[in-house]
Design an enzyme around this catalytic site. Structure first.
Site, PDB file in Angstrom:
ATOM      1  N   THR A  49      -3.230  60.241 -27.642  1.00 55.32           N
ATOM      2  CA  THR A  49      -4.050  60.473 -26.448  1.00 55.32           C
ATOM      3  C   THR A  49      -4.854  59.217 -26.123  1.00 55.32           C
ATOM      4  O   THR A  49      -4.948  58.801 -24.961  1.00 55.32           O
ATOM      5  CB  THR A  49      -5.002  61.665 -26.667  1.00 55.32           C
ATOM      6  OG1 THR A  49      -4.261  62.781 -27.166  1.00 55.32           O
ATOM      7  CG2 THR A  49      -5.692  62.035 -25.378  1.00 55.32           C
ATOM      8  N   VAL A  77      -5.558  63.743 -41.211  1.00 53.23           N
ATOM      9  CA  VAL A  77      -7.013  63.711 -41.288  1.00 53.23           C
ATOM     10  C   VAL A  77      -7.534  62.649 -40.327  1.00 53.23           C
ATOM     11  O   VAL A  77      -7.293  61.456 -40.514  1.00 53.23           O
ATOM     12  CB  VAL A  77      -7.490  63.400 -42.732  1.00 53.23           C
ATOM     13  CG1 VAL A  77      -9.021  63.360 -42.780  1.00 53.23           C
ATOM     14  CG2 VAL A  77      -6.947  64.425 -43.703  1.00 53.23           C
ATOM     15  N   LYS A 149     -17.635  78.133 -30.142  1.00 51.78           N
ATOM     16  CA  LYS A 149     -18.820  78.789 -30.704  1.00 51.78           C
ATOM     17  C   LYS A 149     -20.098  78.243 -30.062  1.00 51.78           C
ATOM     18  O   LYS A 149     -21.029  78.988 -29.755  1.00 51.78           O
ATOM     19  CB  LYS A 149     -18.875  78.585 -32.216  1.00 51.78           C
ATOM     20  CG  LYS A 149     -20.131  79.173 -32.850  1.00 51.78           C
ATOM     21  CD  LYS A 149     -20.113  79.117 -34.355  1.00 51.78           C
ATOM     22  CE  LYS A 149     -21.385  79.745 -34.927  1.00 51.78           C
ATOM     23  NZ  LYS A 149     -21.354  79.832 -36.404  1.00 51.78           N
ATOM     24  N   TYR A 228      -0.561  96.760 -10.915  1.00 51.25           N
ATOM     25  CA  TYR A 228      -1.053  97.904 -11.684  1.00 51.25           C
ATOM     26  C   TYR A 228      -0.073  98.192 -12.811  1.00 51.25           C
ATOM     27  O   TYR A 228       0.969  97.538 -12.930  1.00 51.25           O
ATOM     28  CB  TYR A 228      -1.244  99.144 -10.794  1.00 51.25           C
ATOM     29  CG  TYR A 228      -0.032  99.565  -9.991  1.00 51.25           C
ATOM     30  CD1 TYR A 228       0.977 100.339 -10.561  1.00 51.25           C
ATOM     31  CD2 TYR A 228       0.089  99.210  -8.650  1.00 51.25           C
ATOM     32  CE1 TYR A 228       2.080 100.740  -9.829  1.00 51.25           C
ATOM     33  CE2 TYR A 228       1.193  99.608  -7.903  1.00 51.25           C
ATOM     34  CZ  TYR A 228       2.178 100.374  -8.498  1.00 51.25           C
ATOM     35  OH  TYR A 228       3.272 100.761  -7.755  1.00 51.25           O
ATOM     36  N   HIS A 290      14.261 104.975 -15.227  1.00 50.90           N
ATOM     37  CA  HIS A 290      13.173 105.494 -16.051  1.00 50.90           C
ATOM     38  C   HIS A 290      13.461 105.303 -17.539  1.00 50.90           C
ATOM     39  O   HIS A 290      13.312 106.216 -18.349  1.00 50.90           O
ATOM     40  CB  HIS A 290      12.901 106.967 -15.743  1.00 50.90           C
ATOM     41  CG  HIS A 290      12.334 107.181 -14.368  1.00 50.90           C
ATOM     42  ND1 HIS A 290      11.566 108.266 -14.038  1.00 50.90           N
ATOM     43  CD2 HIS A 290      12.434 106.445 -13.240  1.00 50.90           C
ATOM     44  CE1 HIS A 290      11.203 108.197 -12.759  1.00 50.90           C
ATOM     45  NE2 HIS A 290      11.735 107.087 -12.261  1.00 50.90           N
TER      46      HIS A 290
END
Length: 538
Positions: A49, A77, A149, A228, A290
């Site tokens: 990036t 890491v 958070k 719906y 159905h």
């Protein structure tokens, strides 16, 4: 023990001064970085990036300069560091947090733009075990969860489709985001990591052949919000799980209105059924209404297969779902458009057929690119009050079973083929299920009744109605094979089928009254085969 809150109120607006960008999917990241720089935001980034943003000529600081520690272990890491997580988790209005940031030189991170290693894509592509494990992201979910958070102060974006909304919000609010905006993004962030971990845990269960893991979750991504659910007063959404199994979830809608909740449910059932019939052996068509088949047939041509399936119950086929196991051609399409149909689903569609279907703009046309493998593994799930019922997919195949003739008379070769055909269909009919078949065509289908004898009677009545509608001298149940997806608990259901004209019967067996049922078959010179495998479908 629960952690107590200090009850510090969240600010409504937070200015974004700093942003951490770390994405696997680079879609739109350079454009977002440009928009952030134009707002005076300082950018931090990682690995690929960082390279993409720097290559675009934008000012960006490598996260290694933030942590004072280089990326190690092949990039495993790089962000698991207090300078990163402290910057994401610090409560800016907490005096103790502010003091810790000053003491340790931690700079606050106001925006986290993160998406994860492509674990789902690697899994779907059939990556080997080590490759799949290597694509389990660790740092990404940790940063997302930390940012979410602390959404009182941090804006977290996990989906490139939200970049535009973020840029627009910053323009409208002079570089700030609102608390409501941050809340919504935080909710989406936790849903994303939950779905990600779900994919990983389910892959492990599958790879290690753990049928019932201690914790089971089902994850999905919203494909579309529906008008719906089963009924207009119910809300609904269509979520895809990332499984690349050909079907309604992976199909391309070539034309027609948005699929309804019921359309999707019925189309899935139709295509799973048609997957039982190999296109190499013969063209096949299934018509569903159905969630139950009202007609299934094979024939030398797809057009004939459709017409034979339709003949089984042309009344119920009105407004139904049509599934095909081969390329939909123009000639077959011409026949289909004569009847009102909700959905057509097929592996492929010819240009001629598309032109024909286009005359019915509301008719939904789905192309899947392939057929579902009826032998493939997988799970199905159903909610109950307070719980989730999860089971392995019913991938039992008649071809794999050890069929046992239990009557004095052996079935003829023709009867045996009709029995197998009927049993394939019965597997996809709601229980209790009875299916009559003759010459690769359903003659009558009885579905979902509380007693098996009622299913047998209804199927016979359907066959009689079809004969009248088609002008046949007698219903196709005369000389047919009949399949029951579960055992006959009494001889009455069998006798009803024999009365309708069935000469051969296929069923799982296993009833306490098997001997009584076999004796009734022998008395009427009917051949009976036991499969040893039940196909309940509730």
């Amino acid at each position: 023990m629960a952690v107590a809150s200090k009850k510090i109120p969240a600010p409504d607006r937070v200015r974004i001064h700093t942003a951490l960008l770390s994405v696997s999917d680079k879609t739109g990241i350079v454009e977002l970085a440009q928009a952030l720089v134009s707002q005076g935001v300082t950018l931090f980034s990682t690995g690929g990036t960082h390279k993409a943003i720097a290559t675009a000529g934008l000012p960006v600081t490598d996260v290694s300069d933030v942590t004072g520690f280089p990326e190690i272990m092949d990039g495993r890491v790089k962000t698991l560091h207090p300078n990163v997580h402290g910057g994401l988790l610090a409560i800016r209005d907490d005096a103790e947090h502010k003091a810790a940031m000053e003491e340790h030189g931690i700079q606050g991170i106001d925006l986290a733009v993160i998406n994860l290693y492509p674990f789902e894509e690697v899994r779907a592509a059939g990556g080997d075990y080590p490759t799949t494990v290597e694509n389990i992201d660790i740092g990404g979910p940790a940063m997302i969860r930390a940012s979410a958070k602390n959404h009182a102060y941090v804006t977290v974006v996990t989906d490139p489709s939200d970049y535009g909304a973020l840029v627009e919000a910053l323009k409208e609010q002079n570089g700030e985001t609102t608390y409501a905006f941050r809340q919504k993004l935080a909710a989406k962030a936790y849903a994303r990591t939950a779905a990600y971990d779900t994919a990983i845990s389910n892959w492990f269960a599958e790879a290690l052949d753990i049928a019932t893991p201690q914790y089971r979750t089902i994850g999905g991504v919203l494909k579309e919000e529906m008008r719906y659910g089963e009924n207009p007063h119910q809300s609904a959404g269509f979520y895809v799980t990332g499984d690349d199994r050909p079907g309604v979830a992976t199909a391309k809608l070539l034309q027609g209105k948005q699929l309804s909740y019921n359309n999707i449910n019925d189309t899935d059932g139709a295509f799973e059924l048609i997957g039982e019939f190999s296109p190499e052996k013969a063209p096949a068509c299934a018509i569903i209404k159905h969630a139950n088949p009202c007609g299934v047939a094979t024939a030398p041509s797809l057009k004939e297969a459709y017409l034979r399936a339709l003949a089984c119950d042309s009344t119920s086929a009105f407004g139904g779902i049509i599934a095909l196991n081969q390329l939909l051609d123009g000639e077959t399409a011409e026949e289909i458009v004569k009847l009102f149909t909700e959905v057509i689903i097929a592996p492929e569609v010819s240009d001629e057929a598309r032109a024909v279907i286009a005359r019915k703009p509301n008719l939904r046309l789905l192309v899947t690119g392939g057929l579902p493998d009826p032998r493939s593994r997988g799970i199905t799930a159903k909610t109950v009050a307070g719980g989730l019922l999860v089971q392995s997919r019913d991938n039992g195949m008649i071809e794999d079973l050890d069929l046992r003739v239990v009557t004095k008379r052996q079935p003829t070769a023709v009867e045996l083929e009709d029995m197998k055909f009927a049993y394939r269909v019965a597997k996809h009919v709601k229980s209790n299920a009875i299916v009559y078949a003759k010459d690769g065509q359903t003659a009558g289908i009885g579905a979902g009744q509380m007693s098996r004898i009622d299913s047998a009677r209804i199927a016979a009545l359907k066959a009689e109605d079809a004969a009248k509608a088609m002008g046949w001298a007698e219903p196709l149940t005369k000389g047919s094979a009949v399949a029951s997806e579960a055992f006959f608990p009494f001889a009455d259901g069998l006798l009803s089928a024999i009365g309708a004209g069935a000469t051969a019967v296929i069923q799982p067996g296993g009833s306490m009254r098997d001997a009584e049922v076999i004796a009734a078959a022998d008395e009427h010179d009917v051949a009976m085969v036991f499969t040893g495998m039940r196909h309940f479908r509730h």
